[in-house]
Design a protein around this motif. Sequence first.
Motif, PDB file in Angstrom:
ATOM      1  N   SER A 261       0.684  -1.366   0.097  1.00  0.00           N
ATOM      2  CA  SER A 261       0.033  -0.046  -0.005  1.00  0.00           C
ATOM      3  C   SER A 261       0.924   1.348   0.135  1.00  0.00           C
ATOM      4  O   SER A 261       0.290   2.320   0.213  1.00  0.00           O
ATOM      5  CB  SER A 261      -0.729   0.057   1.233  1.00  0.00           C
ATOM      6  OG  SER A 261      -2.139  -0.844   0.999  1.00  0.00           O
ATOM      7  N   SER A 262       1.997   1.063   0.050  1.00  0.00           N
ATOM      8  CA  SER A 262       3.120   2.487  -0.246  1.00  0.00           C
ATOM      9  C   SER A 262       4.249   2.015  -0.977  1.00  0.00           C
ATOM     10  O   SER A 262       4.415   0.869  -1.036  1.00  0.00           O
ATOM     11  CB  SER A 262       3.493   2.881   1.128  1.00  0.00           C
ATOM     12  OG  SER A 262       4.306   1.978   1.730  1.00  0.00           O
ATOM     13  N   PRO A 263       4.816   2.953  -1.635  1.00  0.00           N
ATOM     14  CA  PRO A 263       6.224   2.904  -2.333  1.00  0.00           C
ATOM     15  C   PRO A 263       7.381   2.196  -1.624  1.00  0.00           C
ATOM     16  O   PRO A 263       8.199   1.348  -2.004  1.00  0.00           O
ATOM     17  CB  PRO A 263       6.643   4.068  -2.879  1.00  0.00           C
ATOM     18  CG  PRO A 263       5.088   4.747  -3.097  1.00  0.00           C
ATOM     19  CD  PRO A 263       4.485   4.300  -1.753  1.00  0.00           C
ATOM     20  N   LEU A 264       7.362   2.755  -0.156  1.00  0.00           N
ATOM     21  CA  LEU A 264       8.500   2.335   0.563  1.00  0.00           C
ATOM     22  C   LEU A 264       8.094   0.567   0.837  1.00  0.00           C
ATOM     23  O   LEU A 264       9.345   0.018   0.821  1.00  0.00           O
ATOM     24  CB  LEU A 264       8.453   3.066   1.839  1.00  0.00           C
ATOM     25  CG  LEU A 264       8.797   4.531   1.859  1.00  0.00           C
ATOM     26  CD1 LEU A 264       8.609   5.182   3.223  1.00  0.00           C
ATOM     27  CD2 LEU A 264      10.265   4.533   1.239  1.00  0.00           C
ATOM     28  N   ALA A 265       6.984   0.332   0.912  1.00  0.00           N
ATOM     29  CA  ALA A 265       6.712  -0.991   1.340  1.00  0.00           C
ATOM     30  C   ALA A 265       7.016  -2.019   0.121  1.00  0.00           C
ATOM     31  O   ALA A 265       7.542  -3.166   0.296  1.00  0.00           O
ATOM     32  CB  ALA A 265       5.337  -1.344   1.683  1.00  0.00           C
ATOM     33  N   ALA A 266       6.813  -1.558  -1.112  1.00  0.00           N
ATOM     34  CA  ALA A 266       7.069  -2.330  -2.384  1.00  0.00           C
ATOM     35  C   ALA A 266       8.645  -2.066  -2.388  1.00  0.00           C
ATOM     36  O   ALA A 266       9.278  -3.257  -2.865  1.00  0.00           O
ATOM     37  CB  ALA A 266       6.604  -1.455  -3.453  1.00  0.00           C
ATOM     38  N   MET A 267       9.369  -1.019  -2.227  1.00  0.00           N
ATOM     39  CA  MET A 267      10.749  -0.960  -2.176  1.00  0.00           C
ATOM     40  C   MET A 267      11.545  -2.217  -1.391  1.00  0.00           C
ATOM     41  O   MET A 267      12.254  -3.049  -1.599  1.00  0.00           O
ATOM     42  CB  MET A 267      11.421   0.300  -1.808  1.00  0.00           C
ATOM     43  CG  MET A 267      11.128   1.340  -2.909  1.00  0.00           C
ATOM     44  SD  MET A 267      11.514   2.931  -2.406  1.00  0.00           S
ATOM     45  CE  MET A 267      13.144   2.742  -2.139  1.00  0.00           C
ATOM     46  N   GLY A 268      10.809  -2.113   0.166  1.00  0.00           N
ATOM     47  CA  GLY A 268      11.071  -3.155   1.048  1.00  0.00           C
ATOM     48  C   GLY A 268      11.172  -4.657   0.731  1.00  0.00           C
ATOM     49  O   GLY A 268      11.962  -5.491   0.632  1.00  0.00           O
ATOM     50  N   ALA A 269       9.712  -4.863  -0.138  1.00  0.00           N
ATOM     51  CA  ALA A 269       9.654  -6.115  -0.676  1.00  0.00           C
ATOM     52  C   ALA A 269      10.737  -6.505  -1.750  1.00  0.00           C
ATOM     53  O   ALA A 269      11.104  -7.673  -1.688  1.00  0.00           O
ATOM     54  CB  ALA A 269       8.099  -6.088  -1.164  1.00  0.00           C
ATOM     55  N   ALA A 270      10.812  -5.593  -2.490  1.00  0.00           N
ATOM     56  CA  ALA A 270      11.643  -6.105  -3.585  1.00  0.00           C
ATOM     57  C   ALA A 270      13.126  -6.481  -3.136  1.00  0.00           C
ATOM     58  O   ALA A 270      13.589  -7.316  -3.638  1.00  0.00           O
ATOM     59  CB  ALA A 270      11.784  -4.850  -4.558  1.00  0.00           C
ATOM     60  N   VAL A 271      13.658  -5.628  -1.994  1.00  0.00           N
ATOM     61  CA  VAL A 271      15.024  -5.931  -1.675  1.00  0.00           C
ATOM     62  C   VAL A 271      15.048  -7.475  -0.875  1.00  0.00           C
ATOM     63  O   VAL A 271      15.840  -8.371  -0.953  1.00  0.00           O
ATOM     64  CB  VAL A 271      15.317  -4.940  -0.672  1.00  0.00           C
ATOM     65  CG1 VAL A 271      16.830  -5.084  -0.363  1.00  0.00           C
ATOM     66  CG2 VAL A 271      15.542  -3.546  -1.559  1.00  0.00           C
ATOM     67  N   ALA A 272      13.836  -7.315  -0.006  1.00  0.00           N
ATOM     68  CA  ALA A 272      13.540  -8.836   0.447  1.00  0.00           C
ATOM     69  C   ALA A 272      13.663  -9.924  -0.271  1.00  0.00           C
ATOM     70  O   ALA A 272      14.265 -11.101  -0.050  1.00  0.00           O
ATOM     71  CB  ALA A 272      12.321  -8.631   1.502  1.00  0.00           C
ATOM     72  N   ILE A 273      13.113  -9.884  -1.643  1.00  0.00           N
ATOM     73  CA  ILE A 273      13.118 -11.025  -2.453  1.00  0.00           C
ATOM     74  C   ILE A 273      14.354 -11.237  -2.830  1.00  0.00           C
ATOM     75  O   ILE A 273      14.907 -12.459  -3.095  1.00  0.00           O
ATOM     76  CB  ILE A 273      11.966 -10.710  -3.682  1.00  0.00           C
ATOM     77  CG1 ILE A 273      10.358 -10.638  -3.196  1.00  0.00           C
ATOM     78  CG2 ILE A 273      12.256 -11.734  -4.696  1.00  0.00           C
ATOM     79  CD1 ILE A 273       9.707 -10.041  -4.199  1.00  0.00           C
ATOM     80  N   GLU A 274      15.047 -10.249  -3.344  1.00  0.00           N
ATOM     81  CA  GLU A 274      16.446 -10.458  -3.775  1.00  0.00           C
ATOM     82  C   GLU A 274      17.574 -10.909  -2.650  1.00  0.00           C
ATOM     83  O   GLU A 274      18.194 -11.907  -2.970  1.00  0.00           O
ATOM     84  CB  GLU A 274      17.299  -9.148  -4.046  1.00  0.00           C
ATOM     85  CG  GLU A 274      16.447  -8.586  -5.435  1.00  0.00           C
ATOM     86  CD  GLU A 274      16.825  -6.976  -5.602  1.00  0.00           C
ATOM     87  OE1 GLU A 274      17.360  -6.350  -4.825  1.00  0.00           O
ATOM     88  OE2 GLU A 274      16.325  -6.456  -6.763  1.00  0.00           O
ATOM     89  N   LYS A 275      17.236 -10.656  -1.260  1.00  0.00           N
ATOM     90  CA  LYS A 275      18.116 -11.164  -0.303  1.00  0.00           C
ATOM     91  C   LYS A 275      17.841 -12.752  -0.002  1.00  0.00           C
ATOM     92  O   LYS A 275      18.705 -13.444   0.610  1.00  0.00           O
ATOM     93  CB  LYS A 275      17.778 -10.511   0.962  1.00  0.00           C
ATOM     94  CG  LYS A 275      18.409  -9.124   1.039  1.00  0.00           C
ATOM     95  CD  LYS A 275      18.225  -8.387   2.289  1.00  0.00           C
ATOM     96  CE  LYS A 275      18.915  -6.965   2.424  1.00  0.00           C
ATOM     97  NZ  LYS A 275      20.331  -6.953   2.399  1.00  0.00           N
ATOM     98  N   LYS A 276      16.469 -13.172  -0.485  1.00  0.00           N
ATOM     99  CA  LYS A 276      16.232 -14.510  -0.460  1.00  0.00           C
ATOM    100  C   LYS A 276      16.531 -15.317  -1.746  1.00  0.00           C
ATOM    101  O   LYS A 276      16.214 -16.394  -1.899  1.00  0.00           O
ATOM    102  CB  LYS A 276      14.659 -14.393   0.021  1.00  0.00           C
ATOM    103  CG  LYS A 276      14.313 -14.144   1.291  1.00  0.00           C
ATOM    104  CD  LYS A 276      14.859 -15.001   2.440  1.00  0.00           C
ATOM    105  CE  LYS A 276      14.551 -16.335   2.297  1.00  0.00           C
ATOM    106  NZ  LYS A 276      15.380 -17.200   3.472  1.00  0.00           N
ATOM    107  N   ARG A 277      17.228 -14.600  -2.799  1.00  0.00           N
ATOM    108  CA  ARG A 277      17.465 -15.230  -3.823  1.00  0.00           C
ATOM    109  C   ARG A 277      16.219 -15.648  -4.605  1.00  0.00           C
ATOM    110  O   ARG A 277      16.346 -16.889  -5.404  1.00  0.00           O
ATOM    111  CB  ARG A 277      18.571 -16.496  -3.686  1.00  0.00           C
ATOM    112  CG  ARG A 277      19.857 -15.652  -2.897  1.00  0.00           C
ATOM    113  CD  ARG A 277      20.927 -16.780  -2.901  1.00  0.00           C
ATOM    114  NE  ARG A 277      22.229 -16.468  -2.105  1.00  0.00           N
ATOM    115  CZ  ARG A 277      22.985 -15.719  -2.892  1.00  0.00           C
ATOM    116  NH1 ARG A 277      22.890 -15.192  -3.893  1.00  0.00           N
ATOM    117  NH2 ARG A 277      24.096 -15.247  -2.034  1.00  0.00           N
ATOM    118  N   ARG A 278      15.230 -14.917  -4.522  1.00  0.00           N
ATOM    119  CA  ARG A 278      14.139 -15.047  -5.252  1.00  0.00           C
ATOM    120  C   ARG A 278      14.172 -14.190  -6.576  1.00  0.00           C
ATOM    121  O   ARG A 278      15.102 -13.197  -6.581  1.00  0.00           O
ATOM    122  CB  ARG A 278      12.835 -14.973  -4.483  1.00  0.00           C
ATOM    123  CG  ARG A 278      12.517 -15.742  -3.487  1.00  0.00           C
ATOM    124  CD  ARG A 278      12.163 -17.186  -3.345  1.00  0.00           C
ATOM    125  NE  ARG A 278      10.800 -17.285  -4.088  1.00  0.00           N
ATOM    126  CZ  ARG A 278       9.569 -17.068  -3.581  1.00  0.00           C
ATOM    127  NH1 ARG A 278       9.695 -17.107  -2.101  1.00  0.00           N
ATOM    128  NH2 ARG A 278       8.351 -17.204  -4.138  1.00  0.00           N
TER     129      ARG A 278
END
Length: 345
Positions: A261-278
Amino acid sequence: MDQDQTATQYELLPGEKPTLKTISRLSGMAVPTVSRALNDAPDINVETKKTIREIADAIGYVPNRAGVRLRTGRTNVISLILAPENDMMNHTAQLINSITRELRGTNYHLNITPYFYDDDPLKPIRYVVENHSADAIIMNQTTPDDPRVRYLIDHNFPFATHGQTSLKTHPYFDFDNHAYAAFGVEYLVKRGRKHLVVVAPPRGQFYAEDTISGATEAAEKLGASLRIIRRINSDNSAEVACAALKDILTEDPTIDGIICSSPLAAMGAAVAIEKKRRVLGGDIDVFGKEAINFLRIFRRDIIVMKEDVARAGSFLARAAIEAIRDPLAPPMQGLQVPTEDDLAP
């Protein structure tokens, strides 16, 4: 007529000050007419108002607010009451910019009054109303039974809200978060996603209820699993969102879609995905919204819905002015309903 020609046509006499009498002399209109035109009186025609304002701009006339208040009881100020946000660059700045642009050319000026989450939300409202430091209030982050709205209605004070409340009888503009969340679920399911999570707005705010109900209804209809994340919300920083979502993806590796529901949440989600090697856009999607073009620059595979905050600010400025001018008129109400056309290319 360009600005230089206007300035040449309307000139002060030696030692003359830019006053209502000066505008009267230059326009050939009576001082009361000049005053009413500058105050946007409804019985003064548009061309007269335009001429008077051109002269006022050309000679550098600035109304004395104390004098205006004594004569009319008005301050010619609209107060925008906002809480500090992590997402200042994306959302709030756009709102402020669009409101000020809409007020340009009117008699109204914008003052920004801050309030803090750990303080009484009625405190800045009471200050403005009791001191009559503005003619109207614009505010956001509404709750379903918002005490600020009830207070302003009880005190017959003009206002407009960025967001709805359970009271449907006041001016507002809103983004349809129910439709946004439902669209997000439907869009991700079409892409083959089946296990979704939602980073929703802070509980208690009106648009949190809209977001959760929209996503939940769509998921039930389409047979997708859906989880509303409780440990974070869309107001958290990107770093906080990233840390929480990384843990959540570890706990449940079947998650293949994240609605934010916010750009910051989307940014955090994208980085979390990369950290999990997804793989973002490959085995997992992020669906987000924003007011300015940034997320697709940050990560091109984020699916982005555009929220027209510029439209919201412009509408709210007009709604506040209308509430001042005609408090008995039906309240101006607007809603942006997102569609596929609002997806970033």
